[in-house]
Design a protein around this motif. Structure first.
Motif, short mmCIF file in Angstrom:
data_model
loop_
_atom_site.label_atom_id
_atom_site.label_comp_id
_atom_site.label_asym_id
_atom_site.label_seq_id
_atom_site.Cartn_x
_atom_site.Cartn_y
_atom_site.Cartn_z
N ALA A 291 0.87 -1.17 0.00
CA ALA A 291 0.00 0.00 0.00
C ALA A 291 0.91 1.22 0.00
CB ALA A 291 -0.89 0.01 1.24
N GLY A 292 0.54 2.24 -0.74
CA GLY A 292 1.39 3.42 -0.81
C GLY A 292 0.62 4.66 -1.18
N GLY A 293 1.39 5.72 -1.38
CA GLY A 293 0.81 7.01 -1.72
C GLY A 293 0.69 7.89 -0.50
N TRP A 294 0.35 9.12 -0.72
CA TRP A 294 0.06 10.02 0.41
C TRP A 294 -1.16 10.86 0.07
CZ3 TRP A 294 0.40 15.40 0.24
CH2 TRP A 294 1.00 15.93 -0.90
N LEU A 295 -1.28 11.24 -1.17
CA LEU A 295 -2.46 11.98 -1.61
C LEU A 295 -3.45 11.00 -2.25
CD1 LEU A 295 -3.61 14.82 -1.73
CD2 LEU A 295 -2.49 15.13 -3.92
N LEU A 296 -2.95 10.21 -3.18
CA LEU A 296 -3.72 9.15 -3.81
C LEU A 296 -3.25 7.82 -3.22
CD1 LEU A 296 -3.51 10.35 -7.51
CD2 LEU A 296 -5.39 10.68 -5.92
N HIS A 297 -4.13 7.09 -2.59
CA HIS A 297 -3.76 5.82 -1.98
C HIS A 297 -3.85 4.71 -3.01
CE1 HIS A 297 -5.06 7.45 2.20
NE2 HIS A 297 -4.29 8.29 1.54
N LYS A 298 -2.83 3.85 -3.00
CA LYS A 298 -2.76 2.78 -3.98
C LYS A 298 -2.43 1.48 -3.26
CE LYS A 298 -0.20 1.52 -8.14
NZ LYS A 298 0.85 1.96 -9.08
N ARG A 299 -3.16 0.42 -3.58
CA ARG A 299 -2.88 -0.91 -3.04
C ARG A 299 -2.65 -1.86 -4.20
NH1 ARG A 299 -7.06 -1.92 1.96
NH2 ARG A 299 -6.26 -0.26 3.26
N ARG A 300 -1.61 -2.65 -4.09
CA ARG A 300 -1.30 -3.64 -5.13
C ARG A 300 -1.06 -4.98 -4.47
NH1 ARG A 300 1.26 -3.12 -9.93
NH2 ARG A 300 0.51 -5.22 -10.04
N ILE A 301 -1.65 -6.01 -5.01
CA ILE A 301 -1.42 -7.38 -4.59
C ILE A 301 -0.98 -8.15 -5.82
CG2 ILE A 301 -2.44 -9.47 -3.63
CD1 ILE A 301 -4.47 -7.65 -2.21
N ALA A 302 0.17 -8.80 -5.71
CA ALA A 302 0.68 -9.58 -6.84
C ALA A 302 0.89 -11.02 -6.40
CB ALA A 302 2.01 -8.99 -7.33
N PRO A 303 0.31 -11.97 -7.11
CA PRO A 303 0.53 -13.37 -6.77
C PRO A 303 2.00 -13.74 -6.97
CG PRO A 303 -1.20 -13.13 -8.44
CD PRO A 303 -0.57 -11.79 -8.25
N LEU A 304 2.53 -14.52 -6.05
CA LEU A 304 3.93 -14.93 -6.16
C LEU A 304 4.18 -15.77 -7.41
CD1 LEU A 304 4.73 -15.68 -2.42
CD2 LEU A 304 5.53 -13.75 -3.79
N SER A 305 3.13 -16.43 -7.89
CA SER A 305 3.28 -17.24 -9.10
C SER A 305 3.53 -16.38 -10.33
CB SER A 305 2.04 -18.10 -9.32
OG SER A 305 0.90 -17.28 -9.52
N ARG A 306 3.28 -15.08 -10.24
CA ARG A 306 3.46 -14.17 -11.37
C ARG A 306 4.74 -13.33 -11.27
NH1 ARG A 306 -0.09 -14.73 -15.53
NH2 ARG A 306 -0.30 -12.51 -15.78
N VAL A 307 5.52 -13.52 -10.19
CA VAL A 307 6.73 -12.73 -10.00
C VAL A 307 7.77 -13.10 -11.05
CG1 VAL A 307 8.70 -12.30 -8.46
CG2 VAL A 307 6.37 -12.36 -7.54
N GLN A 308 8.30 -12.08 -11.71
CA GLN A 308 9.35 -12.29 -12.70
C GLN A 308 10.71 -11.87 -12.17
OE1 GLN A 308 7.75 -10.19 -16.10
NE2 GLN A 308 6.87 -12.08 -16.91
N THR A 309 10.78 -10.68 -11.57
CA THR A 309 12.04 -10.21 -10.99
C THR A 309 11.77 -9.47 -9.69
OG1 THR A 309 11.99 -8.10 -12.18
CG2 THR A 309 13.16 -9.91 -13.25
#
Length: 176
Positions: free
Chosen positions: A99-117
């Motif tokens: 989760a990040g941002g300060w003005l606009l909040h953003k959440r990202r969830i990435a499956p480990l099966s899709r990790v490339q680098t």
């Protein structure tokens, strides 16, 4: 929050916050990139006005205060505090969550099966504060998962954990 039929699904915040040194790092960044230049511009305008156009000070002073000084002070005071409150991360059994941002909040969830680098970045200011940014690149068009404001030690552990977990999680289609 997503609705599926009658069930309401709530996404809890990630468990790990940023390192306490991140607030000082973001404060220095604010001074160097936004607040410092705005205040330098304000001082330059007022000095030039004082030297060459002293009659402009009654209207230029309040204008400079409202347009340059107050936004500069507000940014350097608010941005680091808000970022520390919002930025968080977690590496679970099957996904990376940030989760990040300060003005606009953003959440990202990435499956480990899709990790490339998994990359670690330490800029000059980050190194001075002992911090790092971890970027997890996935096979997604939505972009990378960026986890900022973590200690060097946490970054190394996170990279090792994501790399190992991604290795152990079967890719989409490799499941038996």
């Amino acid at each position: 929050m997503a609705r599926h039929g009658q069930t309401t699904i709530r996404l809890r915040p990630p468990r790990n916050g940023v390192d306490p040194r991140a607030r000082r790092w973001w404060t220095v960044q604010a001074w160097l990139t936004v607040s410092g230049p705005l205040l330098l511009t304000a001082v330059t305008l007022l000095v030039l006005s004082l030297l060459f156009f002293p009659g402009a000070l009654p209207w230029l002073g309040p204008l400079v205060l409202g347009v340059l000084v107050l936004p500069a002070a507000g940014y350097v005071l608010a941005m680091p505090r808000l970022r520390c409150r919002i930025h968080a991360w977690e590496v679970g059994e099957s996904a990376v969550y940030a989760a990040g941002g300060w003005l606009l909040h953003k959440r990202r969830i990435a499956p480990l099966s899709r990790v490339q680098t998994v990359d670690t970045v330490r800029g000059p200011l980050q190194r001075a504060f002992g911090l790092a940014t971890v970027t997890v690149t996935t096979a997604s068009t939505a972009g990378d998962v960026r986890i900022t404001g973590v200690s060097d030690e946490d970054a190394e552990r996170m990279v090792a954990r994501i790399t190992e977990a991604a290795r152990l999680v079967p890719a989409d289609g490799d499941a038996a």
